[in-house]
Write an enzyme that holds these catalytic residues in place. Sequence first.
Site, PDB file in Angstrom:
ATOM      1  N   LYS A  54       0.848  -1.214   0.000  1.00 29.72           N
ATOM      2  CA  LYS A  54       0.000   0.000   0.000  1.00 29.72           C
ATOM      3  C   LYS A  54       0.875   1.252   0.000  1.00 29.72           C
ATOM      4  CE  LYS A  54      -3.944  -1.698   2.602  1.00 29.72           C
ATOM      5  NZ  LYS A  54      -4.444  -1.984   3.939  1.00 29.72           N
ATOM      6  N   GLN A  98      -5.062  -1.098   9.761  1.00 29.98           N
ATOM      7  CA  GLN A  98      -4.976  -2.445   9.184  1.00 29.98           C
ATOM      8  C   GLN A  98      -5.630  -3.460  10.130  1.00 29.98           C
ATOM      9  OE1 GLN A  98      -3.704  -3.242   6.081  1.00 29.98           O
ATOM     10  NE2 GLN A  98      -4.515  -5.272   6.534  1.00 29.98           N
ATOM     11  N   ASP A 121     -11.489   3.377   4.170  1.00 35.09           N
ATOM     12  CA  ASP A 121     -11.942   1.980   4.094  1.00 35.09           C
ATOM     13  C   ASP A 121     -13.468   1.899   4.008  1.00 35.09           C
ATOM     14  OD1 ASP A 121     -10.178  -0.099   3.866  1.00 35.09           O
ATOM     15  OD2 ASP A 121      -9.696  -0.184   6.005  1.00 35.09           O
TER      16      ASP A 121
END
Length: 296
Positions: A54, A98, A121
Site C-alpha cells: 500500500k 490495518q 476503508d
Amino acid sequence: MSARIIDGKAFAAGIRRRVADHVARLADQTGQVPGLAVVLVGEDPASQIYVRSKNRMTDECGMRSIEHRLPDTTTQAKLLDLIYALNGDEAVHGILVQLPLPAHLDPDLVIAAIDPLKDVDGFHVSNVGRLGTGQKSMVPCTPLGCLMMLRAHLGDLSGLDAVVLGRSNIVGKPMAQLLLRDSCTVTMAHSRTRDLAQVTRRADILVAAVGRPEMITGDYVKPGATIIDVGINRIERDGKQRLVGDCAFESCAEVAGAITPVPGGVGPMTIACLLANTVTAFCRARGLPEPEGLTA
Ligand code: NDP
C-alpha cells in the site's frame, strides 16, 4: 474454457494511472498532495506485506504515505489517541487501520474513532448508513473495485439479477448495496441459504465472497454469467502453496461469460480503490470536484 478473463491487474494499473494524473493536477492546483496514513499494530506477516505494498503504491501515485507501526502491546487508549491526532492533521486525508487488530483491541471502537470524511476503508457506521441510504459516502475498497470491473465489463447493470454470496460487513453487504444502487435485482446468500446452486444459477452477476477454496463449481453458474471471485484462499496442491478463489476457475470458466482470476482479479483492485478513495477524500475536504470514474 469459454469465459473471458477480466484482468484485474491491468484494470487496477489503469485506475492507479488515473489517480496519479489526478494527484498531479491537484498538486498544481492546490500546492498539496493527498496523504494516506496507515496504522499497523503488531507483527502479523500478511498485514506487513499488505501495508508495504500500500505504501509503495501510494508513493508511486505521487501521494504522501504516512506509516504508523505500533507494538502488539499497544493499549486501546494509545491507539485512539493516535487516531484523534490523525483526524486533526491537515496533511492526512485518509486513515486506514490495518485489520485484524490484536485480540485485546476492539476494532469497532477504533473504526468509530476515525473521522468519517477520512475513513477511506468506508467501514465507519456513518459511511455504512450513508451508502445504505443512497447518500455520498466513502465506499469500501473491495466492493468498489468489483463494481468498477462489472461496470467496465457489462456497462449498464440495470435490471440484471445479481447474487452476492457472503454477507460480511466489508464485502458482501456493501457489495449488495452498490449493486442495488445500480438497479440490479439483488439476492444475498450465506451459510444458511437453502439450495444454494438453485439460487446462484439465477445470477447474471455472481459475486463470491465466502472464503472457501473453490466451493463454487460450474454447476452453480448460469451460462454466460459474469463471475467476480473475491475469495483469497491459501491451499497446498501438488506439494506447493497456491492462492485460489472461492470459485473453481476451470469449471466455472466453462459456463460463465466472464470471470475474474485469483490471483490477479479483485485483489489488485482493492489497493487501487484505496488510493482512489484517498483522492476523493482530499477533494471533498477541499470542496473540489470529485475525480471522475474513481468513485461509485
Ligand atoms: P467472512 O468470513 O467475514 O464472511 C464469509 C461469508 O461467507 C459469511 O457471510 C458466511 O455466511 C458465508 N459462507 C461461509 N460458508 C458458506 C457456505 N458454505 N455457503 C454459503 N455461504 C457461506 O469473509 P469476508 O467477507 O471477509 O471474505 C470473504 C473472502 O474474500 C475471503 O476469502 C477473504 O480472504 C476474501 N477477501 C478478499 C479481498 C480482496 O482484496 N480480494 C478483501 C476482503 C476479503 P454466514 O454469515 O452465514 O456465516
